[in-house]
Design an enzyme around this catalytic site. Structure first.
Site, PDB file in Angstrom:
ATOM      1  N   ASP A 156       0.837  -1.207   0.000  1.00  0.00           N
ATOM      2  CA  ASP A 156       0.000   0.000   0.000  1.00  0.00           C
ATOM      3  C   ASP A 156       0.873   1.260   0.000  1.00  0.00           C
ATOM      4  O   ASP A 156       1.974   1.233  -0.532  1.00  0.00           O
ATOM      5  CB  ASP A 156      -0.951  -0.043   1.219  1.00  0.00           C
ATOM      6  CG  ASP A 156      -2.264   0.675   0.941  1.00  0.00           C
ATOM      7  OD1 ASP A 156      -2.245   1.897   0.746  1.00  0.00           O
ATOM      8  OD2 ASP A 156      -3.319   0.008   0.917  1.00  0.00           O
ATOM      9  N   HIS A 206      -3.836   6.259   2.915  1.00  0.00           N
ATOM     10  CA  HIS A 206      -4.562   5.060   2.517  1.00  0.00           C
ATOM     11  C   HIS A 206      -4.046   3.818   3.253  1.00  0.00           C
ATOM     12  O   HIS A 206      -4.817   3.049   3.839  1.00  0.00           O
ATOM     13  CB  HIS A 206      -4.404   4.935   0.997  1.00  0.00           C
ATOM     14  CG  HIS A 206      -5.206   3.880   0.327  1.00  0.00           C
ATOM     15  ND1 HIS A 206      -4.726   2.602   0.121  1.00  0.00           N
ATOM     16  CD2 HIS A 206      -6.435   3.910  -0.213  1.00  0.00           C
ATOM     17  CE1 HIS A 206      -5.640   1.903  -0.528  1.00  0.00           C
ATOM     18  NE2 HIS A 206      -6.699   2.662  -0.745  1.00  0.00           N
ATOM     19  N   SER A 530     -11.047  -0.802  -1.155  1.00  0.00           N
ATOM     20  CA  SER A 530      -9.772  -0.709  -0.422  1.00  0.00           C
ATOM     21  C   SER A 530      -9.956  -0.964   1.060  1.00  0.00           C
ATOM     22  O   SER A 530      -9.026  -1.418   1.728  1.00  0.00           O
ATOM     23  CB  SER A 530      -9.186   0.697  -0.559  1.00  0.00           C
ATOM     24  OG  SER A 530      -8.674   0.903  -1.834  1.00  0.00           O
TER      25      SER A 530
END
Ligand SMILES: *[C@@H]1O[C@H](CO)[C@@H](O)[C@H](O)[C@H]1NC(C)=O
Ligand SMILES: *[C@@H]1O[C@H](CO)[C@@H](O)[C@H](O)[C@H]1NC(C)=O
Ligand SMILES: *[C@@H]1O[C@H](CO)[C@@H](O)[C@H](O)[C@H]1NC(C)=O
Ligand SMILES: *[C@@H]1O[C@H](CO)[C@@H](O)[C@H](O)[C@H]1NC(C)=O
Ligand SMILES: *[C@@H]1O[C@H](CO)[C@@H](O)[C@H](O)[C@H]1NC(C)=O
Ligand SMILES: *[C@@H]1O[C@H](CO)[C@@H](O)[C@H](O)[C@H]1NC(C)=O
Ligand SMILES: *[C@@H]1O[C@H](CO)[C@@H](O)[C@H](O)[C@H]1NC(C)=O
Ligand SMILES: *[C@@H]1O[C@H](CO)[C@@H](O)[C@H](O)[C@H]1NC(C)=O
Length: 901
Positions: A156, A206, A530
Site C-alpha cells: 500500500d 490510505h 480498499s
C-alpha cells in the site's frame, strides 16, 4: 483462453498515450523482463546492445527478472524485441502503471485532542464494532482469537507505525514488524524508484487506514478495533507522495512480502483489466499456487456496470474482495454551538466543506422554506420576497440539484455562508467553490429539521462555526438507513472476459472508521473496496488460527461457502431488494467469518464457472466432506440470483452502467446422486451437478446468469456455492466501437476525427523528440474505443499510393495488405475504454515508412477469438492521410560558439 506467443510485434503498448485515464497507462521505453533462469542483472543489462538502464532488479524465488528502461524511447519496441530474442529471456512485458484507487475520504480527525466518546468496545470487553458484527469478527475477539502468530503483508502507501493505535514503532517486536519502502517519496510511477528500509506513510494515508482495519489496537478514543489485533504486519510502500505505481514495483512488493514469510498478502490496489494474464496478476497467481493467500480489492468502478474486473484481483486463484456498506455511518464532526433567541442552544456537529473560511462568525440562520422534506430545496433562484442574505448563514436541504447550484442561488442574494442539512444519514463534505462564498458546511438532517422547526416557530437561531484548525472533533455514529449491509454501489463487477468468477466474496468497505496518519487527523472515515480487502485479510488470519491451515484453497472454499448471499441494492429504493444480487457483483456474498472457521462441512471448490453458450460447461463435479463426528444428511438445492443484462437495448455495444437491468430468470440444477445424501463422519462424496441455462432470456442483451447451489445439513450447516454463466455467445460480442475509432491528431486532446486527406509533416525519422520538432509537429494519432475488452488490438499501416515500391513491401496479414504495424501496436490485454497512439511514421520493426499516402486498419480480437483468423477480429480503417517528413536543418558552423560573447 487465448495465449499469445510474445513476438517482436507483440511487444506493444509501450509509450502509449491513453486518452482515458481509466485505462492503465504505460511508461515509455520501460519493460519488465523475465529470465528463463537466474542470471546476474548487471551483466544482463550490459549484454543488451541498445542503451538500457536498470529500473528494478526483480530476482526472487518465484520470479527472476528485471525492469529496464531504454534511453531511446523511439526505438524501444525494437530493442525490447531483441531482448526477447535473447536465449535467457522468457517474457517481456510493457511496464504499466496504476493509480491509487479512487476511495472516498468522508471525514478525518483533527490535531486538536480528540474527545473520548462512547466506545464501541464495551466495558466488559465485547466487540461491537459494526463491521465486525456484520462479519462475525466480534465472536473471535470475544473468544480471545486475534490472529496471533499470523504475518500479513500489506502492499500500500506505507503505514504510520508511530500512530499509537498501530503499535508506535517499526521492527521486530512491533505491530508493524517488517516490510520496507520500495519506492521513496518522489516516485510517481514513471521515474526510477528509490527504495529505503522505512515504510512510513509520510504523505498519503490510505495504507495507514488499511493497517488499522486489520490490526488497530484498542488504545484509541473512538473504539476502533482491528479485526485481528494479534497479527504482525508487514508494510510494503509502493506509492510515492504523488502519482501511480508501476507493475514492476507491485511485482517486487508481492515477491518481497512472500519471501519475508507473509502468511497472507493483501493489496487494496488495482486497475481496469478483465484479463488474468497480465504480469502482475501472473505473479500473484504464482504466489497463491505456492501456498500464500493473496487478497486484492475488486475495484471501485461499479458505476461502469458489469464486465469491469480489475487487475490483479482478476488473476487466477487470487481472491477478489467486493464491498458492503457499513450498518453505521460514522462521522468525525467538528464541534460547534448555536444560540436560540440569544441564549445558549446547545452544541452540534458539522462537516466543513470547501471553502471553509468561517472565521468563527456567529450568524443567524435563514431557512429556504420550512418544508424539511422538500426534495429540491433551494434549487430554483430565490423569489424576490427573500431579503438580502449577506448577514445570514443560509440553511438549505441537500438534494436534486448540485451543491454548486444551491450555493449560486444563495450568493445571488448576497449570502457568504451556506449550511446544508442532509437528506440522508450522517453528513458529507460539500465542495462548492462559487465566487462570493466564504464557507459551506453540512449538518445532519435531524439537526437541520430541528432548526427549521424553531425558525418556523419564530425563534432566531444563530450558529457559530469554528475554523477547522481550531475545531475539536467528535465521533457521531449515524444509523445507515439507506444501504446498511447491502453491496456498495461502487463495488466493481466481474466477471473477467474469459468468464472466470470475480469477485470471490465481499466484506464491509463503505463508511469505515479507522486509523489515519497523525499529521492528517489520526483517524478517518473512508469508503472503497480498499477498506473491504484488509478486513477480509484480517478474517483470513482469524480463520487460519481456528482451522489450523494456511492453504489458500481450503480457506477460500470455506469462506465462500459460508458467506451470505445478499439482495441487490440499487442505492436508492429499498423496495427493489427482492432479487439476490448477481454473483459477478457480490461473489459468495457477505463473509461470515465464524461460520467459515467452524464449518465442519467443506466443499472442494469456491465457485463454478459455466462459460457461455458455445463453451457451456453443463456438468461439474465437486466434493462435500463431512469432517464432523457424526453422519450428516444433506439436502442439495439451488437459489437463483438476478440475471444481469449486459446491454440496455438491442444493438447496443457498450455495456450499460450501474444498475444493469436485472431479471428473475434462473438456471435449473440437477444433482447426481439425486435426493438427500448422507455422508458418514470423516468421509467425502463427489457430487455431479448439471446445469440448464435459464429460459426466456434475450440473448442479444448478453445475459449473465448466476446463483448458488445450497447444501443444507441435518446438523444446521447451510452452505452456498456460487455459479455463473453467460446465456449468449461471447465471440459474437462487438469489441471495437467503430463509431469512435478513427484518425485524430496529436494537437487535439479531445481526439476528434480529422478530415480525409489531411497532410502531416513529421519530424525527420528518429528526431521526433528533438526540441525543435517535439512540440511543433502535429502527428497523426489513432484513437481506439473498445466497447468490450480485447486481448489484442492491431494497427496495420496500408500504403495507398500506387507507387510500386510502397506496395512491394506489403504482406497479406489477416486479409490486409500491410506494411507492418504502427510501432506501439499491437496493444495487449485491453480493458474496455479508449486509448490513443501517436504515430511518427515508425513501424514495429523499427523502420520508418516512406513519405506517402496511407490508411491505418485497426483490428480488435474478439473475446474467445483465434488471433490467426481474420473473421475473429472487429475491424475498421481510418480515412486516408498523407505523411511527409521535414528535412533536417543543415548544421551551421559553430566556430564562434565557445568565445563567450
Ligand atoms: C470459457 O471457454 C473459453 C474457450 O474455451 C476458455 O478460453 C475459457 O478459459 C473458459 N472460461 C472458464 C472460466 O473456464
Ligand atoms: C523527450 O525529451 C525530453 C527532454 O529531453 C525527455 O524528458 C523525454 O523523456 C523524452 N521523451 C521521450 C518520449 O523520449
Ligand atoms: C457486554 O456488554 C454488551 C453491551 O452492553 C452486551 O450486549 C453483552 O451482552 C455483554 N457481554 C457480556 C459477556 O457480558
Ligand atoms: C431432505 O432433507 C430436508 C431437510 O433436511 C427435508 O426437509 C426433506 O424432506 C428431505 N427430503 C427427502 C426426500 O428426504
Ligand atoms: C437451505 O437453507 C436455506 C436457508 O438457510 C434455504 O433458503 C434453502 O432453500 C435451503 N435449501 C434446501 C435445498 O433445502
Ligand atoms: C480525398 O482524396 C481522394 C483522392 O484524391 C478523393 O477521391 C476524395 O474525394 C478526397 N476526400 C476528401 C474528403 O477530400
Ligand atoms: C511540449 O509538450 C509537452 C507534452 O505535451 C509539454 O509537457 C511541454 O511543456 C511542451 N514544451 C513546450 C516548450 O511547449
Ligand atoms: C491504383 O491501381 C489500381 C489498380 O491498377 C487502380 O484500380 C486504382 O484506381 C489506382 N489508384 C490510384 C489512386 O491511382
Amino acid at each position: 483462453m487465448v495465449r499469445f506467443t510474445l513476438s517482436a510485434a507483440l511487444l506493444a503498448a509501450a509509450a502509449l498515450a491513453r486518452a482515458n485515464l481509466s485505462a492503465p497507462q504505460t511508461v515509455p521505453g520501460a519493460f519488465i523482463v523475465e529470465y528463463e533462469e537466474d542470471q546476474d542483472t548487471g551483466s544482463f543489462i550490459n549484454s543488451i546492445d541498445d542503451d538500457a538502464s536498470l529500473r528494478k532488479d526483480l530476482r526472487y524465488k518465484l520470479f527472476k527478472g528485471a525492469s529496464i528502461q531504454f534511453t531511446n524511447v523511439e526505438k524501444s519496441e525494437d530493442a525490447a524485441a531483441k531482448v526477447l530474442a535473447m536465449p535467457k529471456v522468457k517474457n517481456v512485458w510493457p511496464l504499466r502503471r496504476y493509480p491509487l484507487p479512487q476511495h472516498t475520504v468522508h471525514s478525518t480527525g483533527s490535531s486538536v485532542a480528540a474527545e473520548m466518546v462512547k466506545r464501541q468496545l464495551q466495558g466488559n470487553g465485547t466487540d461491537t464494532f459494526s463491521p465486525h458484527l456484520q462479519t462475525q469478527v466480534n465472536k473471535f475477539r470475544d473468544a480471545g482469537i486475534t490472529g496471533q502468530g499470523i504475518k500479513i503483508g500489506v502492499v500500500d502507501t506505507g503505514t504510520d507505525y508511530l500512530h499509537p493505535a498501530l503499535g508506535g514503532c517499526f521492527g521486530p517486536g512491533c505491530l508493524v514488524a517488517y516490510g520496507r519502502d520500495i519506492v521513496g517519496d518522489n516516485y510517481d510511477g514513471s521515474n526510477t524508484p528509490v527504495p529505503d528500509a522505512d515504510p512510513m506513510d509520510t504523505c498519503q494515508g490510505h495504507g495507514t487506514h488499511v493497517a488499522g482495519i486489520i490490526a488497530a489496537q484498542s488504545n484509541n478514543p473512538y473504539g476502533i478495533i482491528g479485526a485481528a489485533q494479534g497479527v504482525t504486519l508487514g508494510s510494503y510502500r509502493v506509492f510515492g507522495c504523488q502519482g501511480d505505481v508501476g507493475n514492476d514495483v507491485l511485482i517486487a512488493a508481492f515477491n518481497q512480502a512472500y519471501e519475508d514469510g507473509s502468511d497472507i498478502i493483501s493489496a487494496s490496489i488495482g486497475g481496469p483489466s478483465g484479463w488474468s494474464d497480465d504480469p502482475w496478476a501472473t505473479v500473484v497467481s504464482r504466489i497463491v499456487k505456492n501456498g500464500v493467500p493473496c487478497l486484492i480489492s475488486a475495484g471501485n468502478e461499479g458505476d461502469l456496470g458489469i464486465f469491469y474486473a480489475s487487475t490483479a484481483a482478476d488473476g487466477r486463484g487470487v481472491t477478489a474482495i467486493g464491498s458492503i456498506d457499513n450498518t453505521l455511518s460514522p462521522a468525525l464532526l467538528n464541534n460547534a454551538s448555536f444560540t436560540v433567541n440569544g441564549a445558549a442552544g446547545g452544541s452540534f456537529g458539522f462537516t466543513p466543506g470547501s471553502p471553509a473560511l468561517w472565521n468563527g462568525a456567529s450568524l443567524p440562520l435563514y431557512p429556504i422554506g420550512f418544508d424539511t422534506t422538500d426534495p429540491a430545496n433551494g434549487c430554483d433562484p430565490y423569489p424576490a420576497s427573500i431579503p438580502d442574505l449577506s448577514g445570514y448563514a443560509v440553511l438549505v436541504r441537500r438534494g436534486t440539484c448540485t451543491f454548486v447550484q444551491k450555493v449560486q442561488n444563495a450568493v445571488a442574494k448576497g449570502a457568504k455562508y451556506v449550511v446544508f442539512y442532509n437528506n440522508a444519514a450522517g453528513t458529507t463534505a460539500v465542495s462548492a467553490s462559487v465566487a462570493g462564498v466564504s464557507g459551506v458546511a453540512m449538518v445532519t438532517g435531524e439537526q437541520g429539521a430541528a432548526w427549521v422547526k424553531a425558525l418556523q416557530a419564530g425563534s432566531k437561531v444563530s450558529v457559530s462555526l469554528p475554523d477547522s484548525g481550531s475545531a475539536t472533533k467528535f465521533l457521531a455514529n449515524f444509523e445507515n438507513t439507506a444501504s446498511a449491509g447491502f453491496l456498495s454501489t461502487y463495488t466493481s463487477w466481474g466477471p473477467t472476459f474469459d468468464l472466470e468468477v470475480k469477485p470471490q466474496f465481499s466484506t464491509p468497505g463503505g463508511m469505515i472508521l479507522s486509523t489515519y496518519p497523525r499529521n492528517q487527523g489520526s483517524y478517518g472515515v473512508l469508503s472503497g473496496t480498499s477498506m473491504a480487502c484488509p478486513l477480509a485479510a484480517g478474517i483470513y488470519a482469524l480463520v487460519m488460527n481456528v482451522r489450523g491451515t494456511k492453504d489458500p484453497r481450503v480457506l477460500e472454499n470455506a469462506i465462500s461457502a459460508t458467506a451470505k448471499p445478499n439482495f441487490f441494492n440499487t442505492g436508492t429504493a429499498a423496495s427493489t431488494r427482492k432479487l439476490l444480487a448477481p454473483v459477478p457483483q457480490q461473489g459468495g456474498g457477505l463473509v461470515q467469518a465464524w461460520d467459515a472457521a467452524h464449518a465442519t462441512t467443506l466443499l472442494s471448490v469456491s465457485s463454478l464457472a459455466l462459460n457461455d453458450t458455445n463453451h457451456f460447461a453443463a456438468k461439474h463435479e465437486f466434493a462435500i466432506s463431512n469432517t464432523a463426528k457424526t453422519a450428516i444428511t444433506y439436502a442439495l438445492g439451488s437459489a437463483g440470483a438476478a440475471t444481469a443484462y449486459t446491454y440496455a437495448a438491442e444493438g447496443d455495444i457498450t455495456p450499460a452502467g450501474f444498475p444493469n437491468a436485472l431479471v428473475a430468470n434462473y438456471a435449473s440444477v440437477a444433482f447426481s446422486p439425486s435426493g438427500n445424501i448422507t455422508i458418514p463422519a470423516g468421509q467425502r462424496k463427489i457430487i455431479t451437478v448439471t446445469f440448464t441455462p435459464p429460459a426466456g432470456l434475450n440473448a442479444k442483451l448478453l445475459p449473465v446468469y448466476s446463483g448458488y447451489i445450497t447444501v443444507n445439513g441435518t446438523d444446521g450447516a447451510a452452505l452456498s456455492l456460487p455459479y455463473m454463466g453467460v446465456a449468449g455467445d461471447m465471440r459474437s460480442v462487438t469489441v471495437l466501437d467503430k463509431s469512435q475509432t478513427h484518425l485524430s491528431q496529436s494537437s487535439d486532446r479531445t481526439f476528434a476525427p480529422v478530415p480525409a486527406n489531411t497532410t502531416f509533416t513529421l519530424a525527420p525519422p528518429g528526431h521526433a523528440n528533438d526540441t525543435i520538432y517535439r512540440n511543433r509537429t502535429v502527428a497523426p494519432e489513432v484513437a481506439v474505443m473498445l466497447a468490450m475488452g480485447s486481448a489484442l488490438v492491431r494497427g496495420d499501416v496500408v500504403p495507398l499510393s500506387n507507387d510500386t515500391s510502397a506496395q512491394a513491401n506489403t504482406t497479406l496479414v489477416l486479409g490486409t495488405k500491410t506494411l507492418g504495424q504502427i510501432n506501439e501496436f499491437p496493444v495487449l490485454l485491453n480493458p474496455r475504454g479508449d486509448f490513443a497512439v501517436r504515430w511518427e511514421g515508425q513501424l514495429a520493426d523499427g523502420s520508418y515508412v516512406p513519405a506517402g499516402r496511407y490508411k491505418v486498419v485497426i483490428k480488435a480480437l474478439k473475446i474467445f477469438g483465434n488471433p490467426d483468423k481474420a473473421e475473429d477480429y472487429d475491424s475498421t480503417e481510418t480515412v486516408p492521410f498523407t505523411i511527409t517528413y521535414a528535412t533536417l536543418p543543415k548544421r551551421r558552423s559553430v566556430r564562434t560558439s565557445k568565445r563567450g560573447y
